[in-house]
Design a protein around this motif. Sequence first.
Motif, short mmCIF file in Angstrom:
data_model
loop_
_atom_site.label_atom_id
_atom_site.label_comp_id
_atom_site.label_asym_id
_atom_site.label_seq_id
_atom_site.Cartn_x
_atom_site.Cartn_y
_atom_site.Cartn_z
N THR A 12 13.79 128.99 78.30
CA THR A 12 13.79 128.93 76.84
C THR A 12 12.33 128.90 76.39
OG1 THR A 12 13.71 126.50 76.72
CG2 THR A 12 15.91 127.51 76.84
N SER A 13 12.13 129.21 75.12
CA SER A 13 10.76 129.16 74.59
C SER A 13 10.18 127.76 74.75
CB SER A 13 10.74 129.52 73.10
OG SER A 13 11.06 130.86 72.92
N VAL A 17 6.82 126.48 76.64
CA VAL A 17 5.73 125.84 75.89
C VAL A 17 5.45 124.45 76.44
CG1 VAL A 17 5.12 124.87 73.64
CG2 VAL A 17 6.08 127.17 73.77
N ASN A 20 3.66 124.19 79.74
CA ASN A 20 2.21 124.35 79.59
C ASN A 20 1.54 123.07 79.11
OD1 ASN A 20 1.24 127.00 80.29
ND2 ASN A 20 2.59 127.79 78.69
N TYR B 18 0.00 134.49 81.32
CA TYR B 18 1.15 133.59 81.38
C TYR B 18 2.39 134.28 81.95
CZ TYR B 18 4.82 130.35 80.57
OH TYR B 18 5.89 129.52 80.79
N VAL B 43 4.17 132.73 71.39
CA VAL B 43 4.28 131.27 71.46
C VAL B 43 3.96 130.76 72.86
CG1 VAL B 43 6.79 131.38 71.88
CG2 VAL B 43 5.80 129.32 70.91
N LEU B 44 4.36 131.52 73.88
CA LEU B 44 4.07 131.09 75.26
C LEU B 44 2.59 131.28 75.58
CD1 LEU B 44 7.20 132.60 77.05
CD2 LEU B 44 6.84 130.22 76.41
N ALA B 47 0.56 128.57 74.00
CA ALA B 47 0.70 127.32 74.76
C ALA B 47 -0.14 127.38 76.04
CB ALA B 47 2.16 127.06 75.10
N TRP B 48 -0.19 128.56 76.66
CA TRP B 48 -0.98 128.74 77.89
C TRP B 48 -2.47 128.54 77.59
CZ3 TRP B 48 -1.82 128.96 82.87
CH2 TRP B 48 -2.81 129.76 83.41
N ASN B 51 -3.48 124.89 76.06
CA ASN B 51 -3.24 123.71 76.90
C ASN B 51 -3.92 123.80 78.26
OD1 ASN B 51 -1.26 121.83 75.45
ND2 ASN B 51 -0.33 123.83 75.16
N HIS B 52 -4.81 124.76 78.44
CA HIS B 52 -5.54 124.84 79.71
C HIS B 52 -7.03 124.81 79.47
CE1 HIS B 52 -1.56 125.86 81.27
NE2 HIS B 52 -2.02 125.37 82.40
N ALA B 157 13.23 137.67 74.16
CA ALA B 157 12.76 136.92 72.99
C ALA B 157 12.21 135.55 73.40
CB ALA B 157 13.89 136.75 71.98
N GLU B 158 12.73 135.00 74.50
CA GLU B 158 12.24 133.69 74.94
C GLU B 158 11.39 133.74 76.21
OE1 GLU B 158 14.51 130.09 73.74
OE2 GLU B 158 16.19 131.33 74.38
N HIS B 296 6.11 135.61 86.28
CA HIS B 296 4.76 135.04 86.28
C HIS B 296 3.70 136.12 86.11
CE1 HIS B 296 6.07 131.02 87.13
NE2 HIS B 296 6.77 131.43 88.17
N LYS B 374 -3.52 121.77 86.82
CA LYS B 374 -3.46 120.53 86.04
C LYS B 374 -2.43 119.52 86.53
CE LYS B 374 -1.93 120.78 81.80
NZ LYS B 374 -1.65 121.18 80.43
#
Lengths: 118, 447
Positions: A12-13, A17, A20, B18, B43-44, B47-48, B51-52, B157-158, B296, B374
């Motif tokens: 899932t999204s 997220v 991460n 990502y 969005v992913l 976040a990648w 957050n790194h 989409a996700e 990945h 991390k």
Amino acid sequence: MTDTFLLIPGRTSQQGVSANEGKQTPGYEAEISCLQMNPADMARLGLTGGDRALVRTPYGQVVVTVQPTKKADDLPEGVVFLPYGRLSSQVGGAETQGTGMPDSKGFVVEIEKYDAPS
Amino acid sequence: MTTENGTSTVIRNVTCTYCGCVCDDIDLTVEDNKIVKAANACVLGKAWFLNHNEAHGRPAAHIRGEPATTEEAIERAARILGDARYPLVFGMSNTTNEAQRYAVEIAEICGACIDTTTSVCHGPTEIALQGVGKVAATLAEVKNRADLLIYWGSNPAESHPRHLSRYTYTARGLFTPNGKKDRYLVLVDVRRTPSARAADEFIQIRPGTDFEALWILRALARGERVPESACRPTGMPLERFEALFERMKSARYGAFFFGMGLSMTRGKVFNPAAVFLLAAEMNRHTKFVAMPMRGHGNVTGADELLTWSTGYPFAVNFSRGYPRFNPGEYSAVDVLARGEADAALIISSDPYGNFPSAARDHLAKIPVVILDVKGNDTCAIAEVDITTAPYGIAAPGTVYRMDEIPLRLRPVLESPYPSDEVVLQRLLARIKELKQGAAGGPRAEGE
């Protein structure tokens, strides 16, 4: 009451997220333990949104939080969805049938309401 | 291109590592060695990148949970791997090809099994590919030509949020100048995912019947009669398959993109094989291609590198001194669940978090060396845990997009941590020294 379902773990999204942000964060824990169910299945097991349920296979058992799907037909009755993570993996078997790939989607689980104190 | 504005620096066209889309058009804003904005990223990807940042303050390494230097950790890791009789090297889909090649050499000199996250992702697809081949394409070709897109067992989409907009459905191409208006998007899946809302047509089949559905379409493509009874297990009537096949036949250029809904589910190898065969069959009628949705950032590169260096894409064993391939025997879950591996080197992966219980339980019993950016669940049970710089953010190198196109990375941050490549290079050198010291020369035959 216990019933049998097919479990489909998947991405899932929010799972991506929050992974991460960190796999030890509350957001990640909440996402990977949120089981989506068809509302008719939930009613049959006496579950309402936010209740906890025990998911069990011969390989392990985990406690999840249950949420109904947004639309009744998003998931057919008898099929449940759990975002990928350590919980979905703990109930999966390690047999790979000579492929290297364990049964990771569409395997049988037993589900019942979990009433023990948190 | 880099532009500076006060304390901000904007670095354009950075490559995101990502997911397998490997979008190379991300504009990063960096302030004080910290990424504060990731324009164009999904969005992913956001976040990648956000957050790194490298100011997390994690120790350079841990040995049995106690902070240590990188050098101390490499020394301990070299002794663990050098002494092991049947180690496992696993992960590698979140690192560069430059790092992966050192991992292969470590596996070779240690007589290890080397496997990547492909085995728990599209491993069945790789096996199918060896058996039946693939009508391949680049994403640029799909972007410029495809007027029919069929996503099967995939939720872009996700899982790959920009796949539809950057490479396929809404992207404007040379022969598809109007983007979405020039294309038709079909989604086949067992659940109504967010991707279904984006599709022109959603076909919801019953779980575990992907092979049957694909085989029905293949029979139609071959001009064979399909009885209604053959369709019943899928929950879809024959007329729905016939309508889809007519649409496929009348397309100028069709493309299948399939996800782990095929490779992880009942039938495993047979499902991706059915997609490849159907795509090939459709070339009797029009142009069709098929591509797995790789997860990945450099899992495709791991397949490529292992294939060109050992001859096989994953699940490779070096215990006889030369590479052998056998998924189910040399794949990570099997080697662990059977209790065979006596040590493990994990590179940018989290098998303790994601493997089935039998494999996890064995991993917790053996000495584990892990390189990670991390910290994850596997770090918590590792004997040696080395912090490394995230690839593409603070470490350079090469990665492969899901269509097997190599892309160079443009790191934007200074890191206090070494890259996976540097750590593995040093680890390899130290293992060689130890083995030569122990044997008085190269490893003796039969040892």
